[in-house]
Structures are given as structure tokens and as C-alpha cells.
Scaffold this motif. Structure first.
Motif, mmCIF file in Angstrom:
data_model
loop_
_atom_site.group_PDB
_atom_site.id
_atom_site.type_symbol
_atom_site.label_atom_id
_atom_site.label_comp_id
_atom_site.label_asym_id
_atom_site.label_seq_id
_atom_site.Cartn_x
_atom_site.Cartn_y
_atom_site.Cartn_z
ATOM 1 N N SER A 33 1.762 2.103 -3.396
ATOM 2 C CA SER A 33 0.853 2.260 -4.206
ATOM 3 C C SER A 33 0.629 3.991 -3.947
ATOM 4 C CB SER A 33 -0.499 1.582 -3.828
ATOM 5 O OG SER A 33 -0.649 0.388 -4.900
ATOM 6 N N SER B 139 1.712 -3.976 -6.493
ATOM 7 C CA SER B 139 1.816 -2.514 -6.296
ATOM 8 C C SER B 139 0.636 -2.201 -7.059
ATOM 9 C CB SER B 139 2.428 -1.910 -5.395
ATOM 10 O OG SER B 139 2.016 0.182 -6.263
ATOM 11 N N GLU B 140 -0.512 -1.950 -6.560
ATOM 12 C CA GLU B 140 -2.017 -1.895 -7.869
ATOM 13 C C GLU B 140 -1.680 0.053 -8.382
ATOM 14 O OE1 GLU B 140 -6.998 -1.884 -8.851
ATOM 15 O OE2 GLU B 140 -5.980 -2.153 -6.655
ATOM 16 N N GLY B 141 -1.116 0.528 -7.413
ATOM 17 C CA GLY B 141 -0.819 1.806 -7.957
ATOM 18 C C GLY B 141 0.479 2.300 -8.704
ATOM 19 N N ALA C 26 3.714 6.132 -5.774
ATOM 20 C CA ALA C 26 3.631 5.513 -6.956
ATOM 21 C C ALA C 26 3.607 7.151 -7.870
ATOM 22 C CB ALA C 26 2.145 5.133 -8.065
ATOM 23 N N GLN D 115 1.220 -0.917 -0.331
ATOM 24 C CA GLN D 115 -0.128 0.244 -0.001
ATOM 25 C C GLN D 115 0.774 0.971 0.089
ATOM 26 O OE1 GLN D 115 -3.644 0.176 -0.348
ATOM 27 N NE2 GLN D 115 -3.011 2.057 -0.004
ATOM 28 N N GLN E 1 -0.470 1.006 -12.516
ATOM 29 C CA GLN E 1 -0.996 2.193 -13.613
ATOM 30 C C GLN E 1 -0.659 2.811 -13.444
ATOM 31 O OE1 GLN E 1 -4.194 4.133 -10.193
ATOM 32 N NE2 GLN E 1 -5.486 1.580 -9.715
#
Length: 239
Positions: free
Chosen positions: A31, A97-99, A34, A28, A102
Motif C-alpha cells: 500500500s 493491498s488496499e493502496g 503503490a 501494508q 485504489q
């Protein structure tokens, strides 16, 4: 604080927070980091992506336009952007990490992006597929476990290359990680899984983001660099 107004002090604070955060919360944190990740690394004279592409430039012998690249711990897509400048065109990215993913997606360079936390989860790709596998900056204590190195080798096609770049951060956990990593790399070579192409140690991998020196009762920052290593291997073709 906007990215354009960030300072080296802000960058150090981010690095220190990342290192000190609970591993369960680190994904987190990345993210949230980022938006400022590349700016902060640049402020700390971070050379890892450039070291990776320099090693590839020296040793990759195939056609980059046709090569399939697996960018592990791809982050914001920094390494892929530099490889694109070398002529590489086909990328699959993996990150926890999703962030960060992206950010990587916005580069428009990746044909596929996969969310996975290496260690708890296996590398979600087929075996013997990629001409080049890269992992830059993530091989450290509390981040990507050493066991994941065999997954990198598995993903490379026979005759493909694996490029790993990491910094030698201070402290016993980092020193122990490096020793165990190099033992595993050597063991894999002895098992015939791959052969060493090059190992390079560099003095100025990045500024040390954690070092503060007391002088005359005051705390001041001194620019001190940590060293780093580039490990470049070629997967064995077979018996």
C-alpha cells in the motif's frame, strides 16, 4: 522522494524491503509502495505484464470485447491497461493491498475490485465464469501460495484460459516454490482440470534487484537479469 526523481538504487531498495519484510506486514508495504510501484518496476526492466499480454495475443481465440477477465493480484492495473489496448473491456480485479486497489480503481477499467489475501482467504468469485484469468508476478515464496492455483482454474469458465507469469528469483525458497508449482500444474493436468497451451521461459524477466558484486574492495551494481516463466493453460470443457 517524488516518483519522477527515483533511481534504480531506490527501486532496488524497495524490492529488497519487500522481500525481507514479514509476510504479515507485506500488505501494508505494498500500500505504501503503490505510488512508486510501476516506476520502480520500470527502472528494473520488469517485463511480466508485457509477457502476459504477448502470450494472450498469441493464444487467445475469443472475442476480447466480450471476454470477462479476472485479474488476480491486479496491483495498480498495469496488466489490465495493456489488455485494454488489445481490445479487452471487462475486468474484475483482486488484490490484497488496499493502496494498490485504489490505484487500480483510478484506471477506470474495472467493473469490480475485491480486497482479499489469497491463501488465508479464498478467491471471492463464482466458479466457471471468466474467459481469461491472469496472475502476474505474485506467484513466489512468501506471497501467493501454490494452493491458490486451483482457485484460478475454478474461476475460469470451461474452455477459458489461465495465464500465470512469474520470475525465478534467487535462493532456495524460490527454487523450491518453482519446483512445487510446476508439480502442481502437471498434477492438475493429469487430473483433467486443464490442458497446457504453452510454457515459455524468458532470459530477461527483470534485472535482479538483490545482486551486488564486490570488486576491488568496493561494492558496485552489475546489471544481471533473472529469468522468468509464462504458464498458459486452457480449462477442460468436461467429460
Amino acid at each position: 522522494m517524488s516518483e519522477s526523481r527515483r533511481s534504480a538504487d531506490d527501486a532496488r531498495a524497495a524490492f529488497q524491503s519487500c522481500k525481507s519484510s514479514d509476510p504479515r506486514d507485506r500488505v501494508q508495504f505494498y500500500s505504501c509502495w503503490a505510488d512508486n510501484y510501476e516506476k520502480d518496476h520500470t527502472l528494473m526492466s520488469y517485463r511480466a505484464p508485457n509477457l502476459a499480454v504477448s502470450c494472450l495475443s498469441d493464444h487467445f481465440t475469443g472475442n476480447p470485447e466480450k471476454a470477462l477477465v479476472l485479474d488476480v493480484a491486479c496491483g495498480s492495473g498495469w496488466v489490465a491497461r495493456l489488455m485494454f489496448e488489445m481490445g479487452f473491456r471487462h475486468f474484475v480485479g483482486v488484490d490484497g493491498s488496499e493502496g494498490m486497489l485504489q490505484k487500480a480503481e483510478k484506471t477506470g477499467l474495472y467493473q469490480d475490485l475485491k480486497l482479499v489475501l489469497l491463501g488465508p482467504q479464498p478467491l471471492p468469485v463464482q466458479s466457471d465464469v471468466f474467459d481469461v484469468v491472469t496472475i502476474v508476478g505474485a506467484l513466489d515464496a512468501g506471497f501467493v501460495p501454490i494452493s491458490a492455483v486451483r482457485e484460478l482454474c475454478r474461476a475460469a469458465k470451461p474452455g477459458g484460459f489461465v495465464c500465470m507469469v512469474r520470475g525465478n528469483h534467487r535462493g532456495a525458497p524460490a527454487a523450491s516454490y518453482k519446483k512445487d508449482l510446476e508439480t502442481e500444474l502437471q498434477r492438475m493436468e493429469e487430473e483433467g482440470l486443464w490442458s497446457r497451451v504453452a510454457i515459455q521461459e524468458v532470459d530477461r524477466y527483470m534485472e535482479d534487484p538483490h545482486l551486488k558484486i564486490e570488486r576491488d574492495g568496493k561494492t558496485e551494481e552489475e546489471v544481471v537479469y533473472i529469468s522468468g516463466n509464462v504458464y498458459f493453460y486452457k480449462k477442460s470443457v468436461g467429460p
